[in-house]
Design a protein around this motif. Sequence first.
Motif, short mmCIF file in Angstrom:
data_model
loop_
_atom_site.label_atom_id
_atom_site.label_comp_id
_atom_site.label_asym_id
_atom_site.label_seq_id
_atom_site.Cartn_x
_atom_site.Cartn_y
_atom_site.Cartn_z
N LEU A 32 57.13 6.45 5.80
CA LEU A 32 56.04 6.70 4.89
C LEU A 32 56.19 7.92 4.10
CD1 LEU A 32 53.14 5.12 7.21
CD2 LEU A 32 54.62 3.88 5.52
N GLN A 33 56.56 9.01 4.76
CA GLN A 33 56.65 10.26 4.16
C GLN A 33 54.99 10.71 3.64
OE1 GLN A 33 59.51 11.50 1.33
NE2 GLN A 33 60.87 9.85 2.02
N MET A 34 54.24 10.65 4.92
CA MET A 34 52.76 10.86 4.71
C MET A 34 52.71 12.43 4.33
SD MET A 34 49.80 10.35 7.20
CE MET A 34 49.89 8.64 7.68
N PRO A 35 51.91 12.89 3.36
CA PRO A 35 51.66 14.52 3.38
C PRO A 35 51.52 15.10 4.83
CG PRO A 35 50.47 13.31 1.52
CD PRO A 35 51.02 12.16 2.50
N GLY A 36 52.20 16.18 4.92
CA GLY A 36 52.14 16.90 6.24
C GLY A 36 50.50 17.54 6.51
N ASP A 37 50.29 18.11 5.35
CA ASP A 37 48.84 18.83 5.46
C ASP A 37 47.79 17.97 4.62
OD1 ASP A 37 46.90 20.59 5.66
OD2 ASP A 37 47.70 22.06 4.54
N LEU A 38 46.84 17.35 5.43
CA LEU A 38 45.95 16.69 4.73
C LEU A 38 44.39 17.23 5.02
CD1 LEU A 38 46.76 13.10 5.91
CD2 LEU A 38 46.87 14.02 3.57
N THR A 39 44.61 18.60 5.06
CA THR A 39 43.41 19.44 5.23
C THR A 39 42.21 19.16 4.24
OG1 THR A 39 44.55 21.19 6.44
CG2 THR A 39 42.38 21.90 5.58
N GLY A 40 41.05 18.70 4.56
CA GLY A 40 40.02 18.63 3.80
C GLY A 40 39.87 17.54 2.84
N LYS A 41 41.01 16.69 3.18
CA LYS A 41 41.22 15.38 2.24
C LYS A 41 40.33 14.39 3.15
CE LYS A 41 44.23 17.05 -0.33
NZ LYS A 41 43.84 17.29 -2.08
N SER A 42 39.96 13.18 2.24
CA SER A 42 39.40 11.93 3.05
C SER A 42 40.62 10.93 2.82
CB SER A 42 38.35 11.55 1.82
OG SER A 42 38.63 11.42 0.59
N VAL A 43 40.55 10.07 3.83
CA VAL A 43 41.83 9.11 3.85
C VAL A 43 41.16 7.69 4.20
CG1 VAL A 43 43.82 8.35 5.18
CG2 VAL A 43 43.32 10.86 4.66
N LEU A 44 41.54 6.72 3.64
CA LEU A 44 41.22 5.15 3.83
C LEU A 44 42.51 4.40 4.41
CD1 LEU A 44 39.11 2.82 3.81
CD2 LEU A 44 39.98 2.58 1.27
N ASP A 45 42.28 3.94 5.62
CA ASP A 45 43.26 3.15 6.09
C ASP A 45 42.99 1.58 6.31
OD1 ASP A 45 45.60 2.11 7.76
OD2 ASP A 45 44.90 3.00 9.45
N ILE A 46 43.71 0.71 5.21
CA ILE A 46 43.40 -0.64 5.02
C ILE A 46 44.22 -1.43 5.96
CG2 ILE A 46 43.16 -2.48 3.23
CD1 ILE A 46 42.76 -0.44 1.31
N GLY A 47 43.59 -2.30 6.68
CA GLY A 47 44.45 -3.01 7.74
C GLY A 47 44.99 -2.09 8.67
N SER A 48 44.02 -1.44 9.54
CA SER A 48 44.40 -0.36 10.55
C SER A 48 44.81 -0.72 11.85
CB SER A 48 42.89 0.41 10.60
OG SER A 48 43.12 1.44 11.46
N TRP A 49 44.35 -2.16 12.04
CA TRP A 49 44.80 -2.49 13.41
C TRP A 49 44.40 -1.70 14.63
CZ3 TRP A 49 48.57 -6.92 13.22
CH2 TRP A 49 48.58 -7.82 14.38
N ASP A 50 45.35 -1.12 15.23
CA ASP A 50 45.35 -0.17 16.33
C ASP A 50 44.80 1.17 16.16
OD1 ASP A 50 45.39 -2.36 18.40
OD2 ASP A 50 47.60 -1.95 18.27
N GLY A 51 44.92 1.49 14.77
CA GLY A 51 44.70 2.78 14.23
C GLY A 51 45.65 3.85 14.36
#
Length: 283
Positions: A80-99
């Motif tokens: 996925l190469q998700m950003p390593g630093d998400l400090t202060g960010k808001s995140v929405l996980d659609i279809g989260s399943w087990d999270g």
Amino acid sequence: MTAKLSWRTNSLRLLNVLVKLMKQFSLCFYIFFLIYLLFWMEDEVLRERVEGINWFHTIDLGDGVITPGQDNSFEKLETLQMPGDLTGKSVLDIGSWDGFFSFEAEKRGAEKILATDSYVWDGRSWGSKEGFLLAREVLGSSVEDKNMDVMDMSPDTLGVFDLVLFLGVLYHLKYPLKALENVASVTGDQLILETFVDLIHIKNPAAAFYQQAELEGDSSSWWAPNPPAVESMLKTAGFKQVKKIYSHPLWFRVGRAMKLRLSNSDSFFNALNQSRVVYHAWK
């Protein structure tokens, strides 16, 4: 005579000290044993709770307890190469399943994370919301949750998020373009999309439609666009910049195609032209 008495007195004193030390040691031993027993019992209770849930994600709950998920979540995370630093960010996980990916965003410093699901959490699949709730409890997570279908999402119902995760959902939807338009409306900056694709030998935008359970016997799969269609749909939905980050290599697709052919699940050619991809898109 005095020397003998002195020796006996000192010996008795030493013996008395040793007895006291042994008593204290025994007390400490029993205390540590009880603490160990309590932790062991707690771990056993947790393991039993984990075993009672049908897991999709593989989540490390700590103390050697890892959920037996069907998904290789740690490996998928790398693609996925998700950003390593998400400090202060808001995140929405659609279809989260087990999270798993919601909790990963939290580890990376995200300030607000909202996990959403409907198909799994409403009990319409073999999974449930129990895994998410248990993982959140054990991890001491602050991830929020909301039962909501992607077709009902909008800035009014959810708000807008800096980063949106839309993983393994698109090909399960009857109306994928409308879903992407909804996703775009709640994306403030970046979307990470992971999905199944088909017809990758076709250079122009195209999509395969599964009327029944043609895709590996999964009746919940409807549409699988090819990579050009994914890119076109993302741009049509409102994303200005789109970049493909990952797709299964040829050797992986050949191995999968051979496996499906041997099991009579699909033809070699059809399976060879299927893959999974990851796209990053920005507003």
